[in-house]
Enzyme design. Structure first.
Site, PDB file in Angstrom:
ATOM      1  N   CYS A 135       0.179  18.533 -18.646  1.00 28.28           N
ATOM      2  CA  CYS A 135       0.961  17.645 -19.491  1.00 28.28           C
ATOM      3  C   CYS A 135       1.442  18.354 -20.749  1.00 28.28           C
ATOM      4  CB  CYS A 135       0.113  16.429 -19.853  1.00 28.28           C
ATOM      5  SG  CYS A 135       0.931  15.223 -20.913  1.00 28.28           S
TER       6      CYS A 135
ATOM      7  N   HIS B 196      -1.389   1.347  -4.321  1.00 31.91           N
ATOM      8  CA  HIS B 196      -1.758   2.758  -4.195  1.00 31.91           C
ATOM      9  C   HIS B 196      -0.802   3.679  -4.942  1.00 31.91           C
ATOM     10  CE1 HIS B 196      -4.042   1.594  -0.263  1.00 31.91           C
ATOM     11  NE2 HIS B 196      -4.723   1.308  -1.350  1.00 31.91           N
TER      12      HIS B 196
ATOM     13  N   GLN C 158       0.833  -1.199   0.000  1.00 26.08           N
ATOM     14  CA  GLN C 158       0.000   0.000   0.000  1.00 26.08           C
ATOM     15  C   GLN C 158       0.872   1.256   0.000  1.00 26.08           C
ATOM     16  OE1 GLN C 158      -2.061  -1.523   3.662  1.00 26.08           O
ATOM     17  NE2 GLN C 158      -3.884  -0.785   2.609  1.00 26.08           N
TER      18      GLN C 158
ATOM     19  N   ASP D  85       7.538  -4.057  17.613  1.00 27.79           N
ATOM     20  CA  ASP D  85       8.188  -3.236  16.603  1.00 27.79           C
ATOM     21  C   ASP D  85       8.580  -4.076  15.388  1.00 27.79           C
ATOM     22  OD1 ASP D  85       9.753  -0.616  15.944  1.00 27.79           O
ATOM     23  OD2 ASP D  85      11.206  -2.245  15.703  1.00 27.79           O
ATOM     24  N   ILE D  86       8.245  -3.586  14.201  1.00 27.59           N
ATOM     25  CA  ILE D  86       8.479  -4.352  12.975  1.00 27.59           C
ATOM     26  C   ILE D  86       9.966  -4.622  12.761  1.00 27.59           C
ATOM     27  CG2 ILE D  86       8.323  -4.258  10.447  1.00 27.59           C
ATOM     28  CD1 ILE D  86       5.648  -2.736  10.878  1.00 27.59           C
TER      29      ILE D  86
ATOM     30  N   ASP E 110       6.371   4.831  -1.442  1.00 21.70           N
ATOM     31  CA  ASP E 110       7.676   5.459  -1.204  1.00 21.70           C
ATOM     32  C   ASP E 110       8.837   4.859  -1.989  1.00 21.70           C
ATOM     33  OD1 ASP E 110       8.122   3.017   0.205  1.00 21.70           O
ATOM     34  OD2 ASP E 110       7.398   3.931   2.070  1.00 21.70           O
TER      35      ASP E 110
END
EC number: 2.3.1.286
Length: 253
Positions: free
Chosen positions: A159, A126, A106, A242-243, A109
């Site tokens: 554009c 996303h 999602q 914590d990841i 970055d």
């Protein structure tokens, strides 16, 4: 099952990774906070300071387009300084080992690509904020060009091919989801034997449906997130720590 402590959670996760043949990660903003990119919903997150600009407002109003690009360039130092976290690097290690065919994310970055995933193996549900697209013809525009136009006119550019508005290559609220990415994500979810939902609140649909689809298709589901999610009761393992601490041990694998 909710892990009772960090060590047991990591050990159980390690066993599940070792047993799995095809692992599909599904990542949200939480995996990038260690990289210095704030998430969206938590106190102090991006949406606590600025409400998102819906797609229809971006299309209809010059002032909305101007504000969208002002915000993007205000965030450029943050995005520009971000480097892959331990979580990104751990997934990249499993990808290099052949355990992970692709990652569903999602996030916008570009950090999975920076960690070592091939561009075609990062399924961006996303979109991506590191470049721009025309909302009319779809032509890609680099941020350097957009910024030069912005600094010259103080307005969001159009554009060079079709004169339609140019926006970051992200999916805004109200904007159609990318069909090819959604189809490939569904195929991956249906054909893995372990899905790792990492750092996602699992409340943004339709993307949040992929962990459930994997589970319904016979895969085991692990949720790694600091806060509870609505899908915790469905998961085979929930780890609320914590990841970076959870996935750090897998960086060298």
């Amino acid at each position: 099952m909710i892990a009772t402590d960090l060590r047991s959670g990591v050990e159980q996760l390690g066993d599940m990774i070792a047993e799995a043949s095809v692992i599909v990660p599904f990542t949200g903003a939480g995996i990038s906070t260690e990289s210095g990119i704030p998430d969206f919903r938590s106190p102090g997150g991006l949406w606590s300071r600025n409400q998102p600009i819906p797609y229809d407002a971006f299309v209809a109003r010059q002032d909305a387009r101007d504000e969208a690009w002002r915000r993007r360039f205000a965030m450029q130092p943050t995005f520009g300084a971000a480097r892959p976290s331990r979580g990104h690097r751990a997934l990249a290690a499993l990808y290099r080992a052949g355990k992970i065919p692709a990652v569903l994310t999602q996030n916008i970055d570009n950090l999975h690509q920076a960690s070592g995933f091939a561009e075609q193996d990062v399924i961006e549900l996303h979109g991506n904020t590191t470049y721009a697209r025309c909302i009319g013809c779809g032509r890609r525009h680099e941020l350097e060009w957009v910024k030069a136009c912005w600094e010259r006119t103080h307005h969001a550019p159009v554009c060079t091919v079709c004169d339609e508005p140019v926006k970051t290559a992200t999916i805004s609220f109200g904007q159609p989801m990318p069909e090819e990415a959604m189809q490939r994500a569904a195929e991956l979810a249906q054909n893995c034997d372990l899905l790792l939902a990492i750092g996602s609140s699992l409340v943004v649909w339709p993307a949040a449906g992929f962990p459930l689809l994997a589970k319904q298709s016979g895969a085991k589901l692990v949720i790694i997130n600091n806060e509870p999610t609505d899908q915790d009761q469905t998961a085979d393992l929930v780890i609320r720590y914590d990841i970076g601490e959870i996935l750090g041990p897998f960086v060298g694998n």
